[in-house]
Enzyme design. Sequence first.
Site, PDB file in Angstrom:
ATOM      1  N   GLY A  68      34.622  40.590  43.536  1.00 47.04           N
ATOM      2  CA  GLY A  68      34.824  42.031  43.630  1.00 47.04           C
ATOM      3  C   GLY A  68      35.045  42.653  42.269  1.00 47.04           C
ATOM      4  O   GLY A  68      34.918  41.997  41.221  1.00 47.04           O
ATOM      5  N   ASP A  69      35.408  43.925  42.275  1.00 50.77           N
ATOM      6  CA  ASP A  69      35.619  44.651  41.026  1.00 50.77           C
ATOM      7  C   ASP A  69      36.779  44.081  40.217  1.00 50.77           C
ATOM      8  O   ASP A  69      36.744  44.079  38.986  1.00 50.77           O
ATOM      9  CB  ASP A  69      35.865  46.130  41.330  1.00 50.77           C
ATOM     10  CG  ASP A  69      34.652  46.787  41.977  1.00 50.77           C
ATOM     11  OD1 ASP A  69      33.558  46.680  41.394  1.00 50.77           O
ATOM     12  OD2 ASP A  69      34.800  47.390  43.051  1.00 50.77           O
ATOM     13  N   GLY A  70      37.804  43.567  40.901  1.00 51.80           N
ATOM     14  CA  GLY A  70      38.929  42.964  40.200  1.00 51.80           C
ATOM     15  C   GLY A  70      38.529  41.727  39.422  1.00 51.80           C
ATOM     16  O   GLY A  70      39.006  41.497  38.302  1.00 51.80           O
ATOM     17  N   SER A  71      37.645  40.906  40.003  1.00 51.17           N
ATOM     18  CA  SER A  71      37.163  39.709  39.304  1.00 51.17           C
ATOM     19  C   SER A  71      36.404  40.088  38.043  1.00 51.17           C
ATOM     20  O   SER A  71      36.544  39.444  36.989  1.00 51.17           O
ATOM     21  CB  SER A  71      36.256  38.890  40.230  1.00 51.17           C
ATOM     22  OG  SER A  71      36.948  38.457  41.377  1.00 51.17           O
ATOM     23  N   LEU A  72      35.591  41.138  38.128  1.00 51.34           N
ATOM     24  CA  LEU A  72      34.861  41.619  36.949  1.00 51.34           C
ATOM     25  C   LEU A  72      35.819  42.090  35.868  1.00 51.34           C
ATOM     26  O   LEU A  72      35.671  41.762  34.687  1.00 51.34           O
ATOM     27  CB  LEU A  72      33.941  42.775  37.342  1.00 51.34           C
ATOM     28  CG  LEU A  72      32.701  42.456  38.161  1.00 51.34           C
ATOM     29  CD1 LEU A  72      32.092  43.745  38.692  1.00 51.34           C
ATOM     30  CD2 LEU A  72      31.692  41.697  37.322  1.00 51.34           C
ATOM     31  N   SER A  73      36.807  42.864  36.286  1.00 46.48           N
ATOM     32  CA  SER A  73      37.767  43.427  35.343  1.00 46.48           C
ATOM     33  C   SER A  73      38.522  42.334  34.594  1.00 46.48           C
ATOM     34  O   SER A  73      38.736  42.422  33.380  1.00 46.48           O
ATOM     35  CB  SER A  73      38.741  44.328  36.097  1.00 46.48           C
ATOM     36  OG  SER A  73      39.647  44.950  35.230  1.00 46.48           O
ATOM     37  N   ARG A  74      38.919  41.303  35.315  1.00 44.47           N
ATOM     38  CA  ARG A  74      39.669  40.210  34.700  1.00 44.47           C
ATOM     39  C   ARG A  74      38.829  39.417  33.703  1.00 44.47           C
ATOM     40  O   ARG A  74      39.369  38.789  32.784  1.00 44.47           O
ATOM     41  CB  ARG A  74      40.203  39.276  35.783  1.00 44.47           C
ATOM     42  CG  ARG A  74      41.372  39.853  36.569  1.00 44.47           C
ATOM     43  CD  ARG A  74      42.597  39.940  35.706  1.00 44.47           C
ATOM     44  NE  ARG A  74      43.766  40.404  36.439  1.00 44.47           N
ATOM     45  CZ  ARG A  74      44.935  40.655  35.883  1.00 44.47           C
ATOM     46  NH1 ARG A  74      45.082  40.519  34.571  1.00 44.47           N
ATOM     47  NH2 ARG A  74      45.956  41.061  36.607  1.00 44.47           N
ATOM     48  N   GLU A 274      43.049  45.864  41.597  1.00 41.73           N
ATOM     49  CA  GLU A 274      44.097  44.844  41.574  1.00 41.73           C
ATOM     50  C   GLU A 274      45.420  45.504  41.199  1.00 41.73           C
ATOM     51  O   GLU A 274      45.485  46.269  40.233  1.00 41.73           O
ATOM     52  CB  GLU A 274      43.758  43.733  40.583  1.00 41.73           C
ATOM     53  CG  GLU A 274      42.584  42.880  41.022  1.00 41.73           C
ATOM     54  CD  GLU A 274      42.535  41.555  40.279  1.00 41.73           C
ATOM     55  OE1 GLU A 274      43.147  41.445  39.188  1.00 41.73           O
ATOM     56  OE2 GLU A 274      41.883  40.630  40.783  1.00 41.73           O
TER      57      GLU A 274
END
Length: 297
Positions: A68-74, A274
């Site tokens: 998801g977007d959180g995985s990308l951000s991290r 997140e």
Amino acid sequence: MRIAAIINARAGTVLRMSPSAVTERLSVVWGSLGHDAAIILAEGKDMGRMVRKACRDPDIRAIIIGGGDGSLSRALEHVLASGKSLGVLPLGTMNYMARQIGMPLDLAQAAVALAGAVQTPMDVGRVNDRYFLIRACFGAFPEFIQSRDRVRRKGGSFLEGALAGLSGVARRYRIVEAELSSPGGRARIATSFLMISNNLCRDSDPFLLERERMDGGSLGVYVGRSAGPVGLMELGLQAAMGRWASNEALFQGEMHWLEVQTEQRKPLISIDGEVEKMEGPFRFDILPGALSILVPK
């Protein structure tokens, strides 16, 4: 081209299809198109470790993040430092970033699109030492996400998660009291909603958040006009309908940097979906064209 695909083993699509089915599908598609792909399943802190390892490999030209977007951000911290391109494999709940760049949401179609994608410069937002692609929020929205995700992790539907999120906001209603400093001066606010986005938002389809462009070199700042529950309900209904640019319940602004000093020392903040507690003060800025992202032709 040699690529590394790091897949979040806890992502919704992976859990629905099974990890082996996801890796097999990707291997078949990329192999048929002549790409040498290292496909790695990971979760939790192992995601960061695997991304860091792939970024240090001189033979790998692109890092694909499946989640998801959180995985990308991290993953941003390591990808930006490496200078490699970032690819988006949408396996999360909302997949805002994938939708923004026109990436198909079907797994096989996304894999094909990534194989022929074009490297495109994109702005990156930053709050203190944390990068973001979409937005950071204070106030009611982090509470909504926390309550929603508890239900989704237990197998609840999208609707059940949304209802749980609304219930959580009602139980733990938060007012953000803060001082904002920007190139235009200072202001004190008391609001239930404060959002800082990577570039300005435009009106979109219901439940989505789209930006006008991803290379405008500015932050979008959105402040709820009311601190009360009625105002928050109005804001939320308009946002759910995809109204951001025309949302009358919001003050809106565009700037290159913003400082936020909250009354609470470590408030809840959601960054690309997140939620965490982060110590202030908060310095937001924009990094124009800092990321090379793979965009479908």
